[in-house]
Design an enzyme around this catalytic site. Structure first.
Site, PDB file in Angstrom:
ATOM      1  N   TYR A 124     -35.041  43.087 -24.250  1.00 56.23           N
ATOM      2  CA  TYR A 124     -33.912  42.194 -24.557  1.00 56.23           C
ATOM      3  C   TYR A 124     -33.583  41.282 -23.385  1.00 56.23           C
ATOM      4  CZ  TYR A 124     -33.528  45.903 -28.053  1.00 56.23           C
ATOM      5  OH  TYR A 124     -33.806  46.844 -29.018  1.00 56.23           O
ATOM      6  N   HIS A 125     -34.635  40.654 -22.823  1.00 55.20           N
ATOM      7  CA  HIS A 125     -34.463  39.743 -21.690  1.00 55.20           C
ATOM      8  C   HIS A 125     -35.045  38.362 -21.989  1.00 55.20           C
ATOM      9  CE1 HIS A 125     -34.690  43.592 -18.966  1.00 55.20           C
ATOM     10  NE2 HIS A 125     -33.543  43.500 -19.618  1.00 55.20           N
ATOM     11  N   PRO A 126     -34.678  37.727 -23.107  1.00 58.88           N
ATOM     12  CA  PRO A 126     -35.233  36.390 -23.372  1.00 58.88           C
ATOM     13  C   PRO A 126     -34.707  35.369 -22.372  1.00 58.88           C
ATOM     14  CG  PRO A 126     -33.480  36.880 -24.936  1.00 58.88           C
ATOM     15  CD  PRO A 126     -33.717  38.146 -24.139  1.00 58.88           C
ATOM     16  N   ASP A 172     -39.998  37.085 -22.162  1.00 58.15           N
ATOM     17  CA  ASP A 172     -39.233  38.321 -22.315  1.00 58.15           C
ATOM     18  C   ASP A 172     -39.968  39.413 -21.554  1.00 58.15           C
ATOM     19  OD1 ASP A 172     -37.300  40.117 -23.222  1.00 58.15           O
ATOM     20  OD2 ASP A 172     -38.191  40.354 -25.213  1.00 58.15           O
TER      21      ASP A 172
END
Length: 570
Positions: A485-487, A311
């Site tokens: 919020y970039h998994p 992330d």
């Protein structure tokens, strides 16, 4: 919302009484990649396609109005509501992990910021075993998918489904900030999605005619109009069924009843970095010990399923503004009502922008080959939940490292269809993360201290002017760092003989047949910037692999790398 049915499949009942249907392709998830797949796989009108989505409609201003972006990701109606495990590196805090539970998936609840990633990201993918996914391979798909309103020719697409626009940047803080970066020795770039990512300039956003241009608006809805696609909403996928080692169907729950759909060609899992590994594990594909502990029979013991979770972390570097020109004056109820009314009737005004209208990418030190720090500039000091931290005017930089070496995992806890998985990011668990984050803070202060910011620069709201030591900065990071919020990365793509790979470069799940994964979970390593654009590109490219088409011709364009990167930071 009722299920949308645009094509009657071949319906019947299975031996155990489940409702069953037959299609050519089944796509699990209608998000960024899933919607692109639905559009491309059904282009010729002959393939029968089923898309299963647990969320519902994206109708209404809270999703469609760009400036309302903080609302849908905080609403149970649109968000899966995942909460990550306590993070030792962040003082035991548990961070939220919003994932879109609506048509369009996370493209319907995200910040609408459009970043392709850097050429160096895709070089690393290829070096990691994802042959055919280098920059020369993916650039044609980025061009195919977009219609860019602004940006550099010939780097950008001009006739794709995804409209990409830019905000007006009419607040003077945008230009003052870019001028400050130039004063600090950086370079302005006209298009970070073009020849040169390194530098500062106008931000691209997935907004068209004042509306959020999600994957649902760009791809899924046009695909549905062809008549050969069935979208079932409120469908909770349980597991993929196999005949031997060939994927043949999908079990899902709808309206309290169990349904079964059969795929005559292939099943494509596009449920995202959290749900895709979870569904694979419930289906018997994953680390043997994890599956056994969860009470799931092991079909394929694959250690990489759920591993490699990555992330982007960021902090909000916030400064008081000496002039009353920020968006703070628009945070009151009356002002919000005016903005909402202008957007509702005219699709214009402040409501038609996500307000992230200036972005930047820099390298943190000499010896770093390409940018490893991202900046979002916002002309208000505010958090993602819409709350201002101080009663007054301010502005902020969202800043954080791009390539953390920390890795986490997603593991099912049991076989229950409604159980949330264990999501453990292990944020800041690698010592290099702390070094890189301290550089983010110090380089940000240097930029803000430049003369072009003198008319606007007040006191530092956070971290605070006295937070100068390594210990003080580390404490701020520990207490205030937030997920961007970039998994991604949990179903890693790589060589078929790599024991940690889960899918091969054709997106086929290793060890079985008839099953592919196409979404951000297959990224070998996280890309620079926001992940919506690379996720859509993945769906576009995967569609050609699935259909057996020759991939688009490789591009010969050579992007910018700083000629003195080995010795210079800027």
């Amino acid at each position: 919302m009722q299920a949308h049915i645009c094509l009657d499949g071949v319906a019947g009942s299975s031996d155990d009484g489940r409702m069953s249907e037959t299609y050519d392709y089944i796509i699990i998830g209608s998000g960024s990649a899933g919607s692109a797949l639905a559009y491309r796989l059904g282009e010729d009108g002959t393939k029968r396609i089923l898309v299963l989505e647990f969320g519902g409609s994206d109708a209404g201003p809270l999703i469609q109005m760009p400036a309302a972006l903080s609302y849908p990701m905080n609403m149970k109606q649109y968000d899966w509501g995942y909460l990550a495990e306590p993070e030792p590196g962040l003082g035991g805090r548990r961070l939220v992990c919003p994932r879109g539970k609506v048509i369009g998936g996370s493209s319907s609840i995200n910040g609408m910021i459009y970043v392709r990633g850097h050429a160096g990201d895709y070089a690393h993918w290829e070096e990691s075993g994802a042959q055919g996914w280098g920059y020369a391979d993916v650039l044609p798909y980025f061009r195919r998918m977009e219609t860019a309103h602004g940006g550099e020719a010939p780097w950008r697409g001009t006739d794709g489904p995804l409209h990409v626009t830019r905000g007006p940047r009419d607040n003077p803080l945008h230009h003052a900030f870019v001028q400050a970066t130039e004063s600090a020795g950086y370079t302005a770039t006209p298009d970070y999605n073009g020849y040169r990512q390194e530098g500062f300039g106008p931000a691209d956003m997935t907004v068209w005619k004042g509306r959020r241009w999600s994957a649902a608006n760009a791809y899924l809805k046009p695909a549905m109009r062809r008549g050969n696609l069935r979208l079932v909403t409120r469908a909770l996928v349980d597991r993929i069924r196999f005949d031997g080692h060939r994927a043949v169907g999908v079990d899902y729950m709808l309206g309290g009843q169990r349904h079964y759909a059969t795929a005559q060609a292939e099943i494509i899992l596009s449920a995202g970095a959290i749900n895709s590994p979870q569904i694979l594990q419930r289906s018997g594909i994953g680390p043997g010990s994890v599956l056994t502990d969860a009470g799931v029979d092991v079909l394929v013991d694959r250690a990489g399923v759920g591993a490699n979770l990555q992330d982007h972390l960021e902090v909000y570097f916030q400064i008081a503004c000496l002039q009353p020109i920020t968006l703070y004056k628009h945070l009151g109820l009356l002002a919000k009502a005016r903005i909402g009314a202008e957007w509702l009737f005219f699709k214009s005004g402040l409501g038609a922008s996500n307000q992230f209208e200036t972005l930047g990418f820099i390298r943190s030190a000499g010896g770093v080959a390409y940018p490893d720090i991202q900046y979002h500039f916002l002309p208000v000091a505010i958090s993602y939940d819409g709350k201002a931290p101080a009663a007054g005017h301010g502005f902020q930089l969202h800043v954080g490292p791009m390539r953390s070496k920390s890795r986490g995992h997603v593991h099912i806890r049991d076989a229950d269809i409604r159980s949330a998985p264990e999501i453990r990011f292990n944020y800041m668990s690698h010592p290099d993360d702390w070094v890189e984050f301290r550089r983010c803070i110090r380089l940000s202060r240097e930029i803000i201290a430049q003369p072009p910011m003198d008319p606007y620069r007040g006191a530092e709201i956070q971290p605070g002017d006295d937070a100068t030591s390594d210990e003080a900065i580390d404490g701020f990071i520990r207490d205030h760092a937030e997920s961007a919020y970039h998994p991604c990365g949990t179903v890693r793509m790589g060589a078929a003989d790599d024991p940690m790979s889960v899918v091969d470069p054709q997106c086929r799940v290793i060890g079985v047949e008839g099953l592919r994964v196409a979404d951000s979970s297959i990224f070998p390593r996280i890309t620079n910037g926001n992940l919506n654009a690379p996720s859509i590109m993945t769906g576009e490219k995967a569609a050609d692999h699935i259909l057996g088409r020759t991939p688009l011709a490789r591009a010969n364009d050579m992007p910018f790398f700083h000629p003195d990167w080995q010795t210079q930071q800027r």
